[in-house]
Design an enzyme around this catalytic site. Structure first.
Site, PDB file in Angstrom:
ATOM      1  N   ILE A   2     -11.880  -5.390   3.616  1.00 58.31           N
ATOM      2  CA  ILE A   2     -12.006  -6.541   2.711  1.00 58.31           C
ATOM      3  C   ILE A   2     -10.731  -7.394   2.684  1.00 58.31           C
ATOM      4  CG2 ILE A   2     -11.224  -5.419   0.566  1.00 58.31           C
ATOM      5  CD1 ILE A   2     -13.675  -6.789  -0.811  1.00 58.31           C
ATOM      6  N   ASN A  53      -7.386   0.126 -10.988  1.00 53.97           N
ATOM      7  CA  ASN A  53      -7.442   1.032 -12.135  1.00 53.97           C
ATOM      8  C   ASN A  53      -6.835   0.310 -13.330  1.00 53.97           C
ATOM      9  OD1 ASN A  53      -4.506   1.713 -12.245  1.00 53.97           O
ATOM     10  ND2 ASN A  53      -4.975   2.502 -10.210  1.00 53.97           N
ATOM     11  N   GLY A  81      -6.575   3.692  -1.855  1.00 51.35           N
ATOM     12  CA  GLY A  81      -7.833   3.071  -1.442  1.00 51.35           C
ATOM     13  C   GLY A  81      -7.711   1.571  -1.259  1.00 51.35           C
ATOM     14  N   VAL A  82      -8.749   0.876  -1.671  1.00 56.00           N
ATOM     15  CA  VAL A  82      -8.800  -0.567  -1.454  1.00 56.00           C
ATOM     16  C   VAL A  82      -7.710  -1.279  -2.257  1.00 56.00           C
ATOM     17  CG1 VAL A  82     -10.566  -1.069  -3.222  1.00 56.00           C
ATOM     18  CG2 VAL A  82     -10.420  -2.485  -1.166  1.00 56.00           C
ATOM     19  N   ASP A  83      -7.370  -0.741  -3.413  1.00 61.06           N
ATOM     20  CA  ASP A  83      -6.320  -1.318  -4.266  1.00 61.06           C
ATOM     21  C   ASP A  83      -4.991  -1.355  -3.504  1.00 61.06           C
ATOM     22  OD1 ASP A  83      -4.996  -2.218  -6.536  1.00 61.06           O
ATOM     23  OD2 ASP A  83      -5.282  -0.386  -7.697  1.00 61.06           O
ATOM     24  N   SER A 142     -15.853   2.033  -7.331  1.00 59.82           N
ATOM     25  CA  SER A 142     -15.971   3.382  -7.935  1.00 59.82           C
ATOM     26  C   SER A 142     -16.424   4.486  -6.990  1.00 59.82           C
ATOM     27  CB  SER A 142     -16.897   3.388  -9.170  1.00 59.82           C
ATOM     28  OG  SER A 142     -16.271   2.845 -10.303  1.00 59.82           O
ATOM     29  N   GLY A 155     -14.975   5.624  -4.224  1.00 60.70           N
ATOM     30  CA  GLY A 155     -13.918   6.339  -3.516  1.00 60.70           C
ATOM     31  C   GLY A 155     -13.306   7.374  -4.453  1.00 60.70           C
TER      32      GLY A 155
HETATM   33  P1  ADP Z   1     -12.426   3.539  -6.680  1.00 61.05           P
HETATM   34  O1  ADP Z   1     -11.155   4.082  -7.309  1.00 61.05           O
HETATM   35  O2  ADP Z   1     -13.035   2.415  -7.493  1.00 61.05           O
HETATM   36  O3  ADP Z   1     -13.384   4.614  -6.313  1.00 61.05           O
HETATM   37  P2  ADP Z   1     -11.456   3.328  -3.908  1.00 61.05           P
HETATM   38  O4  ADP Z   1     -10.542   2.282  -3.357  1.00 61.05           O
HETATM   39  O5  ADP Z   1     -10.962   4.733  -3.949  1.00 61.05           O
HETATM   40  O6  ADP Z   1     -11.910   2.788  -5.354  1.00 61.05           O
HETATM   41  O7  ADP Z   1     -12.819   3.317  -3.071  1.00 61.05           O
HETATM   42  C1  ADP Z   1     -13.787   2.306  -3.199  1.00 61.05           C
HETATM   43  C2  ADP Z   1     -14.354   2.006  -1.839  1.00 61.05           C
HETATM   44  O8  ADP Z   1     -13.467   1.121  -1.146  1.00 61.05           O
HETATM   45  C3  ADP Z   1     -14.552   3.211  -0.923  1.00 61.05           C
HETATM   46  O9  ADP Z   1     -15.838   3.092  -0.293  1.00 61.05           O
HETATM   47  C4  ADP Z   1     -13.433   3.041   0.099  1.00 61.05           C
HETATM   48  O10 ADP Z   1     -13.807   3.586   1.361  1.00 61.05           O
HETATM   49  C5  ADP Z   1     -13.378   1.534   0.195  1.00 61.05           C
HETATM   50  N1  ADP Z   1     -12.190   0.933   0.814  1.00 61.05           N
HETATM   51  C6  ADP Z   1     -10.970   1.459   1.043  1.00 61.05           C
HETATM   52  N2  ADP Z   1     -10.188   0.569   1.678  1.00 61.05           N
HETATM   53  C7  ADP Z   1     -10.928  -0.561   1.868  1.00 61.05           C
HETATM   54  C8  ADP Z   1     -10.719  -1.826   2.483  1.00 61.05           C
HETATM   55  N3  ADP Z   1      -9.548  -2.150   3.032  1.00 61.05           N
HETATM   56  N4  ADP Z   1     -11.756  -2.722   2.506  1.00 61.05           N
HETATM   57  C9  ADP Z   1     -12.939  -2.422   1.941  1.00 61.05           C
HETATM   58  N5  ADP Z   1     -13.210  -1.250   1.331  1.00 61.05           N
HETATM   59  C10 ADP Z   1     -12.219  -0.332   1.304  1.00 61.05           C
END
Ligand code: ADP
Length: 183
Positions: free
Chosen positions: A16, A29, A37-39, A126, A128
């Site tokens: 993303i 969070n 993760g994505v954050d 949510s 991940g």
């Molecule tokens: P949460 O804490 O809300 O669960 P996470 O980031 O741990 O958030 O995971 C949410 C989703 O984002 C997971 O499916 C993870 O694989 C995905 N994710 C991680 N990195 C990226 C990225 N760069 N682009 C898109 N999705 C991602």
């Protein structure tokens, strides 16, 4: 690609942080201080300007509760803005998780519309670190976005950017069940 009322809705597998929509949504969070993760990926790719604005928001209004959303700059990202929302942590499904997850999507879309944005990309919020089962989360994500687009016509494009193939496949199956693609 589907059209829902006035808006294009699509799914893609990818990262993303590379999306060029007006905003990308961060599955943050409540601290808004970054994380894994994505954050983490969004803060790494977008640079320090994003965290700077997050800190200002928290000093003004405190931690961001699950189900709510705020907007910052996109810093160095192609997307001009990041909309930060907090999904629920999965505790078995009887602690308000579905309502909070729906709210995270709805409030993110409201923030986009309120800021005049035309295109938004979402990750799978949510599913991940927060442990929400992907199939259940996909149904809520897609139903909530589709319902919103039936009532609000100003967005041109909503994209779900799913990082891994398994998550992409589940979203594709759930979308096909909700909105069968015409042959
Ligand atoms: P949460 O804490 O809300 O669960 P996470 O980031 O741990 O958030 O995971 C949410 C989703 O984002 C997971 O499916 C993870 O694989 C995905 N994710 C991680 N990195 C990226 C990225 N760069 N682009 C898109 N999705 C991602």
């Amino acid at each position: 690609m589907r059209t829902v009322n006035k808006t294009r809705l699509s799914l893609l597998q990818g990262d993303i942080t590379r999306q060029a929509t007006d905003a990308i949504v961060n599955a943050a969070n409540s601290s808004l201080m970054g994380g894994g993760g994505v954050d983490g990926a969004i803060h790494r790719a977008g640079g320090p300007a994003i965290l700077e604005e997050c800190k200002q928001i928290v000093s003004r209004q405190g931690r961001l509760p699950p189900g709510e959303a705020v907007i910052t700059t996109g810093g160095n990202l192609k997307a001009r803005h990041v909309i930060h929302t907090v999904g629920p942590v999965w505790h078995g499904g009887h602690s308000g998780e579905p309502e909070l997850l729906a709210s995270a999507y709805r409030q993110s879309l409201r923030v986009a519309v309120a800021n005049g944005l035309k295109s938004v990309s979402f990750p799978s919020i949510s599913t991940g670190a927060f442990g929400y089962p992907v199939r259940l989360a996909a149904a809520i994500a897609l139903e909530t976005v589709i319902d919103f687009l039936h009532r609000e016509e100003s967005l041109e494009e909503v994209v779900f950017v799913l990082f891994d193939a398994a998550t992409y496949q589940i979203y594709a199956q759930v979308l096909e069940a909700l909105l069968p693609e015409k042959g």
